[in-house]
Enzyme design. Sequence first.
Site, PDB file in Angstrom:
ATOM      1  N   SER A  82       0.863  -1.175   0.000  1.00 40.40           N
ATOM      2  CA  SER A  82       0.000   0.000   0.000  1.00 40.40           C
ATOM      3  C   SER A  82       0.906   1.233   0.000  1.00 40.40           C
ATOM      4  O   SER A  82       1.833   1.323   0.793  1.00 40.40           O
ATOM      5  CB  SER A  82      -0.861  -0.076   1.264  1.00 40.40           C
ATOM      6  N   LYS A 111      -1.359  -0.811  -4.013  1.00 37.16           N
ATOM      7  CA  LYS A 111      -2.583  -0.091  -3.635  1.00 37.16           C
ATOM      8  C   LYS A 111      -2.247   1.375  -3.431  1.00 37.16           C
ATOM      9  O   LYS A 111      -1.335   1.714  -2.681  1.00 37.16           O
ATOM     10  CB  LYS A 111      -3.147  -0.707  -2.357  1.00 37.16           C
ATOM     11  N   LYS A 143      -3.283   5.211  -2.251  1.00 43.45           N
ATOM     12  CA  LYS A 143      -4.205   5.940  -1.382  1.00 43.45           C
ATOM     13  C   LYS A 143      -4.742   7.126  -2.177  1.00 43.45           C
ATOM     14  O   LYS A 143      -3.976   7.850  -2.822  1.00 43.45           O
ATOM     15  CB  LYS A 143      -3.464   6.429  -0.134  1.00 43.45           C
ATOM     16  N   ASP A 168      -7.494   2.994  -2.576  1.00 39.80           N
ATOM     17  CA  ASP A 168      -8.176   2.984  -1.271  1.00 39.80           C
ATOM     18  C   ASP A 168      -8.547   4.412  -0.873  1.00 39.80           C
ATOM     19  O   ASP A 168      -7.669   5.266  -0.714  1.00 39.80           O
ATOM     20  CB  ASP A 168      -7.223   2.370  -0.223  1.00 39.80           C
ATOM     21  N   GLU A 171     -11.372   0.559  -2.908  1.00 44.67           N
ATOM     22  CA  GLU A 171     -11.649   0.196  -1.520  1.00 44.67           C
ATOM     23  C   GLU A 171     -12.254   1.358  -0.736  1.00 44.67           C
ATOM     24  O   GLU A 171     -11.711   2.471  -0.734  1.00 44.67           O
ATOM     25  CB  GLU A 171     -10.314  -0.239  -0.877  1.00 44.67           C
ATOM     26  N   LYS A 227      -9.358  -7.780   7.966  1.00 45.94           N
ATOM     27  CA  LYS A 227      -8.242  -7.379   8.830  1.00 45.94           C
ATOM     28  C   LYS A 227      -8.443  -7.976  10.208  1.00 45.94           C
ATOM     29  O   LYS A 227      -9.532  -7.860  10.783  1.00 45.94           O
ATOM     30  CB  LYS A 227      -8.224  -5.848   8.996  1.00 45.94           C
ATOM     31  N   GLY A 246      -3.971  -4.915   6.223  1.00 49.58           N
ATOM     32  CA  GLY A 246      -3.028  -4.728   7.315  1.00 49.58           C
ATOM     33  C   GLY A 246      -3.128  -3.351   7.927  1.00 49.58           C
ATOM     34  O   GLY A 246      -3.861  -2.480   7.444  1.00 49.58           O
TER      35      GLY A 246
HETATM   36  O1  OSB Z   1      -6.985   1.371   4.950  1.00 49.21           O
HETATM   37  O2  OSB Z   1      -5.939  -0.402   4.512  1.00 49.21           O
HETATM   38  C1  OSB Z   1      -5.999   0.673   5.108  1.00 49.21           C
HETATM   39  C2  OSB Z   1      -2.734   1.290   7.011  1.00 49.21           C
HETATM   40  C3  OSB Z   1      -3.211   1.859   8.159  1.00 49.21           C
HETATM   41  C4  OSB Z   1      -4.565   2.081   8.275  1.00 49.21           C
HETATM   42  C5  OSB Z   1      -5.438   1.720   7.256  1.00 49.21           C
HETATM   43  C6  OSB Z   1      -4.964   1.124   6.101  1.00 49.21           C
HETATM   44  C7  OSB Z   1      -3.584   0.938   5.973  1.00 49.21           C
HETATM   45  C8  OSB Z   1      -2.963   0.417   4.774  1.00 49.21           C
HETATM   46  C9  OSB Z   1      -1.626  -0.235   4.906  1.00 49.21           C
HETATM   47  O3  OSB Z   1      -3.423   0.571   3.667  1.00 49.21           O
HETATM   48  C10 OSB Z   1      -1.689  -1.686   4.838  1.00 49.21           C
HETATM   49  C11 OSB Z   1      -0.415  -2.275   5.365  1.00 49.21           C
HETATM   50  O4  OSB Z   1       0.604  -2.216   4.683  1.00 49.21           O
HETATM   51  O5  OSB Z   1      -0.415  -2.768   6.507  1.00 49.21           O
HETATM   52 MG    MG Z   2      -8.298   0.363   3.613  1.00 52.54          MG
END
Ligand code: OSB
Ligand code: MG
Length: 390
Positions: free
Chosen positions: A140, A166, A168, A195, A220, A269, A297
């Site tokens: 991500s 992914k 943001k 996301d 997402e 998660k 995660g």
């Molecule tokens: O929305 O998936 C999410 C990290 C912290 C809070 C929310 C999210 C995330 C990630 C990172 O997208 C996922 C990871 O690498 O652990």
């Molecule tokens: Mg997310």
Amino acid sequence: MSEPVRIARVRLRVLSLPLRNSFRTGSHAKDSIRHILVELEDADGVTGTGEVASEAAPYYGPETAETCWEVLSRHFVPVALATDWTHPRDLWDQLSRFRGNHFAKAGLDMAAWDLYARRLGLSLATALGAQRDRVPAGISIGVNSDPAGFARTLEAAAGRGYRRIKLKIGPGIAHSVARQARRIVPPGWPELGADGNATFHRDDLPELLGLDDFQLCMLEQPFGADDLTAHQQLAATASTPVCLDESLTTPRLAELAISMSACRQINIKISRTGGLTPALAMHDVAVSAGVPAWCGGMHEFGVGRAANIALAALPGFSLTGDISAPAERYDHDIIAEPFVVRDGYLAVPAGPGIGVTVDTAFVSSRAEREAEYTATGTVKTTRAAGNSSR
Ligand code: OSB
Ligand code: MG
């Protein structure tokens, strides 16, 4: 396992690790990650470790390291010390008397599963019913307002073999982020997803539908956690598969969202659902509904990552999740055996329990606060000298 387990000792430690690069989502930015480690020890001296992966501030969900510490020490730990259990689900059932506080529950439940699997001499993956020996790696990537830096991050991730990247996104920047990313990663491999982290409003529907031009593997959680209706509307018109994250806090909500056609895939998660026990139940919901799932995660340290990988080895996780090597984020992790991406996959640890060893010397050196609890009520709390943070 026929012999019931009784926890004799619980240790909590909270520690922060600096992120190698600051991470920005549609809602906030962060430079370090502060998680609690939960260690359970039974009467035979067998231990299990879990990780409370809440954020420093209540952006993603309502919990923080402080609320988790409070709820664990005041409510959950006393229950853990007073319950005989033969399966982690028995302990989780006891905790389900308490509402919400899923991240805090998850840390305790994960530790119980680690201990349970170690007692059986099984890997956590095997104890969960998983059979795969490796899981596809995905990463991500945060919002980066510097196009050159963004390009370098994407190229590096693709170069290291990640199978899914992914992005943001947030309102107003979704198309420019997707367009920039598509210049570097053309449709095909690795997959590209986006996301929204619940930052979009219903008025932003046209911007979200416009993402169909970029052939993303999924979109997402653009809308609020409680807005299943808006996701349902989007999913009915968008060609990009809609995925839910923040909305799916319980297996029942996953069932509801699926029955409403509010999503075509789901992110599971451990932290958000309240542990491996409910995450397993949500996995079973997805499998019986025929909806593909992937493992999400919370920037876990090595302990939480090991649990994510074990969970992701289950058959219902048919899509690449957010499982990257902790070394992507941290210069120094808390476990002795680093996870490495090989040919786009991460190996599922085969040793007992989570299959990794906590670097206790490093953890102790970083711990901002430690507490120990026993059934007889002994509570030892230490706070790192000169550390003003709570
Ligand atoms: O929305 O998936 C999410 C990290 C912290 C809070 C929310 C999210 C995330 C990630 C990172 O997208 C996922 C990871 O690498 O652990
Ligand atoms: Mg997310």
